[in-house]
Design a protein around this motif. Sequence first.
Motif, PDB file in Angstrom:
ATOM      1  N   LEU A  76       9.761  45.730 -15.904  1.00  0.00           N
ATOM      2  CA  LEU A  76       9.389  45.065 -17.153  1.00  0.00           C
ATOM      3  C   LEU A  76       7.956  45.400 -17.550  1.00  0.00           C
ATOM      4  CD1 LEU A  76       9.984  43.032 -19.423  1.00  0.00           C
ATOM      5  CD2 LEU A  76       9.105  41.257 -17.895  1.00  0.00           C
ATOM      6  N   LEU A  77       7.010  45.249 -16.620  1.00  0.00           N
ATOM      7  CA  LEU A  77       5.606  45.527 -16.927  1.00  0.00           C
ATOM      8  C   LEU A  77       5.390  46.985 -17.322  1.00  0.00           C
ATOM      9  CD1 LEU A  77       3.911  43.481 -14.065  1.00  0.00           C
ATOM     10  CD2 LEU A  77       3.737  43.016 -16.516  1.00  0.00           C
ATOM     11  N   ILE A  78       5.979  47.889 -16.571  1.00  0.00           N
ATOM     12  CA  ILE A  78       5.804  49.319 -16.849  1.00  0.00           C
ATOM     13  C   ILE A  78       6.471  49.694 -18.169  1.00  0.00           C
ATOM     14  CG2 ILE A  78       6.426  51.635 -16.037  1.00  0.00           C
ATOM     15  CD1 ILE A  78       5.920  50.536 -13.159  1.00  0.00           C
ATOM     16  N   SER A  79       7.635  49.134 -18.445  1.00  0.00           N
ATOM     17  CA  SER A  79       8.336  49.409 -19.716  1.00  0.00           C
ATOM     18  C   SER A  79       7.536  48.890 -20.905  1.00  0.00           C
ATOM     19  CB  SER A  79       9.725  48.778 -19.714  1.00  0.00           C
ATOM     20  OG  SER A  79      10.523  49.356 -18.719  1.00  0.00           O
ATOM     21  N   LEU A  80       7.027  47.666 -20.789  1.00  0.00           N
ATOM     22  CA  LEU A  80       6.214  47.115 -21.885  1.00  0.00           C
ATOM     23  C   LEU A  80       4.962  47.951 -22.110  1.00  0.00           C
ATOM     24  CD1 LEU A  80       6.533  43.283 -21.212  1.00  0.00           C
ATOM     25  CD2 LEU A  80       7.551  44.591 -23.098  1.00  0.00           C
ATOM     26  N   GLN A  81       4.330  48.391 -21.032  1.00  0.00           N
ATOM     27  CA  GLN A  81       3.151  49.251 -21.148  1.00  0.00           C
ATOM     28  C   GLN A  81       3.519  50.555 -21.859  1.00  0.00           C
ATOM     29  OE1 GLN A  81       0.077  49.091 -20.893  1.00  0.00           O
ATOM     30  NE2 GLN A  81      -0.811  50.975 -20.169  1.00  0.00           N
ATOM     31  N   TYR A  82       4.633  51.139 -21.470  1.00  0.00           N
ATOM     32  CA  TYR A  82       5.078  52.392 -22.080  1.00  0.00           C
ATOM     33  C   TYR A  82       5.354  52.194 -23.565  1.00  0.00           C
ATOM     34  CZ  TYR A  82       7.558  56.780 -22.707  1.00  0.00           C
ATOM     35  OH  TYR A  82       7.937  58.016 -23.154  1.00  0.00           O
ATOM     36  N   ILE A  83       6.066  51.136 -23.909  1.00  0.00           N
ATOM     37  CA  ILE A  83       6.421  50.871 -25.313  1.00  0.00           C
ATOM     38  C   ILE A  83       5.172  50.633 -26.154  1.00  0.00           C
ATOM     39  CG2 ILE A  83       7.515  49.173 -26.843  1.00  0.00           C
ATOM     40  CD1 ILE A  83       9.677  48.877 -24.574  1.00  0.00           C
ATOM     41  N   ILE A  84       4.260  49.805 -25.662  1.00  0.00           N
ATOM     42  CA  ILE A  84       3.042  49.502 -26.419  1.00  0.00           C
ATOM     43  C   ILE A  84       2.200  50.757 -26.616  1.00  0.00           C
ATOM     44  CG2 ILE A  84       0.841  48.246 -26.359  1.00  0.00           C
ATOM     45  CD1 ILE A  84       3.223  46.499 -27.150  1.00  0.00           C
ATOM     46  N   VAL A  89       0.202  54.997 -30.271  1.00  0.00           N
ATOM     47  CA  VAL A  89      -0.091  56.391 -30.620  1.00  0.00           C
ATOM     48  C   VAL A  89       0.476  56.720 -32.006  1.00  0.00           C
ATOM     49  CG1 VAL A  89       0.480  58.780 -29.990  1.00  0.00           C
ATOM     50  CG2 VAL A  89      -0.284  57.188 -28.251  1.00  0.00           C
ATOM     51  N   ARG A  90       1.524  56.017 -32.408  1.00  0.00           N
ATOM     52  CA  ARG A  90       2.213  56.298 -33.662  1.00  0.00           C
ATOM     53  C   ARG A  90       1.858  55.344 -34.801  1.00  0.00           C
ATOM     54  NH1 ARG A  90       4.452  58.084 -29.398  1.00  0.00           N
ATOM     55  NH2 ARG A  90       5.769  59.915 -29.355  1.00  0.00           N
ATOM     56  N   SER A  91       1.217  54.237 -34.490  1.00  0.00           N
ATOM     57  CA  SER A  91       0.892  53.246 -35.518  1.00  0.00           C
ATOM     58  C   SER A  91      -0.545  52.781 -35.363  1.00  0.00           C
ATOM     59  CB  SER A  91       1.839  52.043 -35.404  1.00  0.00           C
ATOM     60  OG  SER A  91       1.348  50.952 -36.159  1.00  0.00           O
ATOM     61  N   GLU A  92      -1.338  52.982 -36.387  1.00  0.00           N
ATOM     62  CA  GLU A  92      -2.732  52.570 -36.357  1.00  0.00           C
ATOM     63  C   GLU A  92      -2.844  51.045 -36.291  1.00  0.00           C
ATOM     64  OE1 GLU A  92      -6.738  53.279 -38.949  1.00  0.00           O
ATOM     65  OE2 GLU A  92      -5.275  54.906 -38.850  1.00  0.00           O
ATOM     66  N   LYS A  93      -1.903  50.341 -36.913  1.00  0.00           N
ATOM     67  CA  LYS A  93      -1.905  48.878 -36.894  1.00  0.00           C
ATOM     68  C   LYS A  93      -1.732  48.365 -35.456  1.00  0.00           C
ATOM     69  CE  LYS A  93      -0.194  46.501 -40.378  1.00  0.00           C
ATOM     70  NZ  LYS A  93       0.756  45.876 -41.313  1.00  0.00           N
ATOM     71  N   ILE A  94      -0.776  48.935 -34.730  1.00  0.00           N
ATOM     72  CA  ILE A  94      -0.550  48.549 -33.329  1.00  0.00           C
ATOM     73  C   ILE A  94      -1.762  48.946 -32.493  1.00  0.00           C
ATOM     74  CG2 ILE A  94       0.888  48.920 -31.274  1.00  0.00           C
ATOM     75  CD1 ILE A  94       2.409  47.382 -33.336  1.00  0.00           C
ATOM     76  N   GLN A  95      -2.287  50.139 -32.739  1.00  0.00           N
ATOM     77  CA  GLN A  95      -3.450  50.615 -31.988  1.00  0.00           C
ATOM     78  C   GLN A  95      -4.632  49.665 -32.166  1.00  0.00           C
ATOM     79  OE1 GLN A  95      -4.823  54.498 -33.167  1.00  0.00           O
ATOM     80  NE2 GLN A  95      -6.119  54.703 -31.386  1.00  0.00           N
ATOM     81  N   ASN A  96      -4.867  49.192 -33.385  1.00  0.00           N
ATOM     82  CA  ASN A  96      -5.981  48.277 -33.630  1.00  0.00           C
ATOM     83  C   ASN A  96      -5.757  46.914 -32.968  1.00  0.00           C
ATOM     84  OD1 ASN A  96      -7.406  50.178 -35.087  1.00  0.00           O
ATOM     85  ND2 ASN A  96      -6.549  49.535 -37.035  1.00  0.00           N
ATOM     86  N   MET A  97      -4.488  46.499 -32.839  1.00  0.00           N
ATOM     87  CA  MET A  97      -4.181  45.243 -32.163  1.00  0.00           C
ATOM     88  C   MET A  97      -4.449  45.337 -30.667  1.00  0.00           C
ATOM     89  SD  MET A  97      -0.701  43.478 -33.702  1.00  0.00           S
ATOM     90  CE  MET A  97       0.180  44.099 -32.331  1.00  0.00           C
TER      91      MET A  97
END
Length: 174
Positions: A76-84, A89-97
């Motif tokens: 779970l932890l590794i998957s969430l890290q991978y997804i985030i 890398v693909r969304s500046e909004k997510i990156q800024n969060m």
Amino acid sequence: MEQFLFDSWTSLFRTLGIGLLSYVMLVLQLRLSGKRTLSKMNAFDFVVTIALGSTLATMLLSKDVTLADGAAAFALLISLQYIITWLSVRSEKIQNMVKAQPALLLYKGKFMEEDMQRERITKEEILAAIRSQGIGNVHNVDAVVLETQGNLSVIQKTEDGSGSVLQNVKPNQL
């Protein structure tokens, strides 16, 4: 007093067995997820690294946590890290969060007092970072930047004035 020092051979063998299996499982999952999982590039990465260590320790010492529970927690932890990280890398909004921005704390001999207060960094800490780079005078420094992972980068002045690498730094008071 006897249980304080030694409980049972069964308990000891369980800890050793679970320790070996959980360690192997963690290493395999980390290898599958890639180098970024433990990179500590920002606070989010650091928290995941700490959570993985805490999960491993709980698996080793708690009889209430099974190997399957621990493996699920690792996954779970590794998957969430991978997804985030994939999303950031693909969304500046997510990156800024997820990621902090580097902060300019000293620029061309001037301390950025407001940024220093916001980041809770003192002049003494900045001066210590400058000295640790073997620089004896603030006037020989082009900038000091608080990086996203929390370390201070000291950018020394060059003879020709070029070579500054302040592309992503937010200078609020320049």
